[in-house]
Design an enzyme around this catalytic site. Structure first.
Site, PDB file in Angstrom:
ATOM      1  N   CYS A 156       0.816  -1.229   0.000  1.00 42.95           N
ATOM      2  CA  CYS A 156       0.000   0.000   0.000  1.00 42.95           C
ATOM      3  C   CYS A 156       0.843   1.269   0.000  1.00 42.95           C
ATOM      4  O   CYS A 156       0.332   2.351  -0.289  1.00 42.95           O
ATOM      5  CB  CYS A 156      -0.935   0.013   1.207  1.00 42.95           C
ATOM      6  SG  CYS A 156      -2.214  -1.237   1.086  1.00 42.95           S
TER       7      CYS A 156
HETATM    8  N1  COA Z   1     -19.588  -9.115   8.322  1.00 47.21           N
HETATM    9  C1  COA Z   1     -20.013  -9.430   9.568  1.00 47.21           C
HETATM   10  N2  COA Z   1     -19.150  -9.692  10.569  1.00 47.21           N
HETATM   11  C2  COA Z   1     -17.849  -9.657  10.310  1.00 47.21           C
HETATM   12  C3  COA Z   1     -17.349  -9.335   9.015  1.00 47.21           C
HETATM   13  C4  COA Z   1     -18.296  -9.078   8.003  1.00 47.21           C
HETATM   14  N3  COA Z   1     -17.909  -8.771   6.750  1.00 47.21           N
HETATM   15  N4  COA Z   1     -16.007  -9.373   9.068  1.00 47.21           N
HETATM   16  C5  COA Z   1     -15.651  -9.703  10.317  1.00 47.21           C
HETATM   17  N5  COA Z   1     -16.767  -9.875  11.068  1.00 47.21           N
HETATM   18  C6  COA Z   1     -16.836 -10.265  12.478  1.00 47.21           C
HETATM   19  C7  COA Z   1     -15.597 -11.019  12.908  1.00 47.21           C
HETATM   20  O1  COA Z   1     -15.711 -12.385  12.564  1.00 47.21           O
HETATM   21  C8  COA Z   1     -15.606 -10.773  14.395  1.00 47.21           C
HETATM   22  O2  COA Z   1     -16.542 -11.658  14.981  1.00 47.21           O
HETATM   23  P1  COA Z   1     -16.292 -12.262  16.453  1.00 47.21           P
HETATM   24  O3  COA Z   1     -16.266 -11.076  17.356  1.00 47.21           O
HETATM   25  O4  COA Z   1     -17.457 -13.149  16.634  1.00 47.21           O
HETATM   26  O5  COA Z   1     -14.982 -12.969  16.367  1.00 47.21           O
HETATM   27  C9  COA Z   1     -16.140  -9.360  14.519  1.00 47.21           C
HETATM   28  O6  COA Z   1     -16.865  -9.099  13.307  1.00 47.21           O
HETATM   29  C10 COA Z   1     -15.054  -8.307  14.671  1.00 47.21           C
HETATM   30  O7  COA Z   1     -14.062  -8.565  13.672  1.00 47.21           O
HETATM   31  P2  COA Z   1     -12.698  -7.792  13.604  1.00 47.21           P
HETATM   32  O8  COA Z   1     -11.902  -8.377  12.466  1.00 47.21           O
HETATM   33  O9  COA Z   1     -12.064  -7.756  14.942  1.00 47.21           O
HETATM   34  O10 COA Z   1     -13.238  -6.342  13.205  1.00 47.21           O
HETATM   35  P3  COA Z   1     -12.531  -4.968  13.244  1.00 47.21           P
HETATM   36  O11 COA Z   1     -13.338  -4.061  14.044  1.00 47.21           O
HETATM   37  O12 COA Z   1     -11.066  -5.062  13.566  1.00 47.21           O
HETATM   38  O13 COA Z   1     -12.642  -4.484  11.718  1.00 47.21           O
HETATM   39  C11 COA Z   1     -11.268  -4.229   9.752  1.00 47.21           C
HETATM   40  C12 COA Z   1     -12.001  -5.196  10.665  1.00 47.21           C
HETATM   41  C13 COA Z   1     -10.539  -4.997   8.664  1.00 47.21           C
HETATM   42  C14 COA Z   1     -12.294  -3.292   9.142  1.00 47.21           C
HETATM   43  C15 COA Z   1     -10.277  -3.389  10.586  1.00 47.21           C
HETATM   44  O14 COA Z   1      -9.548  -4.196  11.458  1.00 47.21           O
HETATM   45  C16 COA Z   1      -9.336  -2.595   9.728  1.00 47.21           C
HETATM   46  O15 COA Z   1      -9.710  -1.899   8.800  1.00 47.21           O
HETATM   47  N6  COA Z   1      -8.053  -2.604  10.077  1.00 47.21           N
HETATM   48  C17 COA Z   1      -7.141  -1.738   9.400  1.00 47.21           C
HETATM   49  C18 COA Z   1      -6.152  -2.447   8.601  1.00 47.21           C
HETATM   50  C19 COA Z   1      -6.354  -2.483   7.138  1.00 47.21           C
HETATM   51  O16 COA Z   1      -7.425  -2.418   6.595  1.00 47.21           O
HETATM   52  N7  COA Z   1      -5.276  -2.662   6.457  1.00 47.21           N
HETATM   53  C20 COA Z   1      -5.302  -2.876   5.031  1.00 47.21           C
HETATM   54  C21 COA Z   1      -3.973  -2.739   4.480  1.00 47.21           C
HETATM   55  S1  COA Z   1      -3.279  -1.163   4.874  1.00 47.21           S
END
Ligand code: COA
Length: 375
Positions: A156
């Site tokens: 990225c």
């Molecule tokens: N729909 C519904 N639920 C989902 C889901 C979806 N599409 N994706 C994940 N979940 C669930 C997970 O399974 C988890 O469930 P659990 O609590 O029962 O285990 C819960 O939602 C939380 O998931 P988590 O992965 O911890 O969510 P998050 O708040 O960290 O958000 C991202 C996920 C990817 C949006 C976030 O971590 C993010 O954007 N990080 C930044 C890093 C990035 O994007 N980098 C890219 C390269 S720079």
């Protein structure tokens, strides 16, 4: 040594748009089938049931509302879940070169240049469609450029890393008109099979023209006051697709050969790293934070961008101070911060400062401090 200025930017946006609703419907269908096919293993505890995705989660957790892709029908086909891209012959322009040419034409037109003026092309992106010949050299031929061209990959952060290389080439005199291109066909390496990843990415290609200050033609241009890059190894964002896959002796999970990440950890590690990086870069250049009118940050997550901007400025930021394109484009990897710059740079007066910053796998961070030179 010459000062480098940005004299033009360009953007290729694929014609196919995919809404969160469409993506969720297709993965839900695929998951229902997968769960039915694996019922016995799920019941015996051998594999976990695949949970259903939700539109509400996507918007709340990431700010992503929609994305563009090179082929919508393949991405949304529950039996395929990846784009369908016709194989091209060696005599045809390859797909990454093609989208580079479109973005480059817009950027060159803005700079008042043609391909014949270009003497350095750097293609930087998260995934290249082949090992060699370099996509950049194919673009060089397609637009009638001279000089040299090469590909590079810092995920990225590829745009800002490539911009620093172009700035260095201009400062040292090894190039007089450089083109930085970021052809991100993320749909080819995104994991559309798992709900934690399927919504993250979108496709696009950006272009930036850089020239020595004294060569810039009349019109809008941006002086580059400084570039700064930093890296720190982490396994939290990873893609193991590579030329050694066929030689590897052992069993790999196929999900290791596309994008994967530990999003929570990335969020926690990268936000403070980026805020510290930009703050120290501005300080060393003697640019006061209060004089920064806009921040075009990497577009991975709305919450990340809000937190970085707030940490830096010590207050909540207005949406126009750190423009977001995630709602329309999703995460376009290295192209994201350049799309924000390309689309949201109105209202900045000559002499005012701005920051372009990308971050991501590696970990890697790159910042470019800009001062608007002329309208
Ligand atoms: N729909 C519904 N639920 C989902 C889901 C979806 N599409 N994706 C994940 N979940 C669930 C997970 O399974 C988890 O469930 P659990 O609590 O029962 O285990 C819960 O939602 C939380 O998931 P988590 O992965 O911890 O969510 P998050 O708040 O960290 O958000 C991202 C996920 C990817 C949006 C976030 O971590 C993010 O954007 N990080 C930044 C890093 C990035 O994007 N980098 C890219 C390269 S720079």
């Amino acid at each position: 040594m010459s000062h480098a200025v940005i004299t033009g930017t360009g953007l290729f946006t694929p014609p196919d748009g995919v809404t969160n609703e469409e993506l969720v419907a297709s993965l839900s269908k695929a998951n229902e089938r997968w769960n039915a096919e694996h019922r016995e293993q799920i019941e015996s505890g051998e594999v976990a049931e695949r949970d259903m995705p939700s539109e509400r989660f996507i918007v709340k957790a990431s700010g992503v509302g929609h994305r563009y892709v090179m082929d919508k029908s393949g991405v949304l086909d529950p039996d395929r879940l990846c784009p369908r891209l016709p194989l091209r012959s060696e005599d045809e322009l390859s797909i990454q070169a093609e989208i580079c040419v479109t973005a480059a034409e817009e950027a060159l037109a803005q700079a008042g240049r043609t391909g014949a003026d270009v003497d350095a092309i750097i293609v930087g992106c998260s995934n290249l469609q082949r090992a060699y010949p370099a996509v950049a050299i194919e673009v060089q031929q397609a637009i009638g450029a001279g000089g040299f061209a090469y590909d590079m990959n810092v995920a990225c952060s590829s745009a800002t890393f490539a911009i620093q290389n172009a700035v260095d080439a201009i400062r040292s005199g090894s190039a007089r008109c450089a083109l930085v291109l970021n052809p991100e066909i993320t749909s080819g390496h995104n994991n559309f099979e798992l709900r934690e990843f399927h919504f993250i990415f979108g496709d696009a290609c950006t272009a930036v023209v850089l020239e020595p200050e004294e060569d810039a033609l009349e019109g809008e241009s941006w002086e580059i006051l400084g570039t700064r890059l930093a890296t720190k190894f982490s396994n939290n964002i990873r893609n193991d697709a590579g030329f050694l896959n066929r030689s590897e002796d052992g069993v790999r999970d196929p999900h290791e050969l596309v994008f994967r990440q530990n999003g929570r950890k990335v969020f926690k590690d990268v936000c403070p790293m980026v805020a510290k990086h930009i703050r120290s870069h501005l300080k060393d250049l003697g640019v006061p934070l209060e004089s920064v009118k806009r921040m075009w940050l990497h577009q991975a997550n709305l919450g990340m961008n809000k937190l970085i901007a707030k940490t830096l400025l010590g207050r909540e930021v207005e949406p126009e101070e750190a423009p977001v394109i995630l709602d329309e484009y999703a995460n376009t990897s290295s192209a994201g911060s350049v799309i924000a710059f390309h689309k949201h740079r109105d209202g900045i007066a000559a002499g005012e400062h701005a920051v372009l910053c990308s971050f991501g796998a590696g970990y890697s961070v790159g910042s470019v401090i800009l001062r608007k030179r002329s309208d």
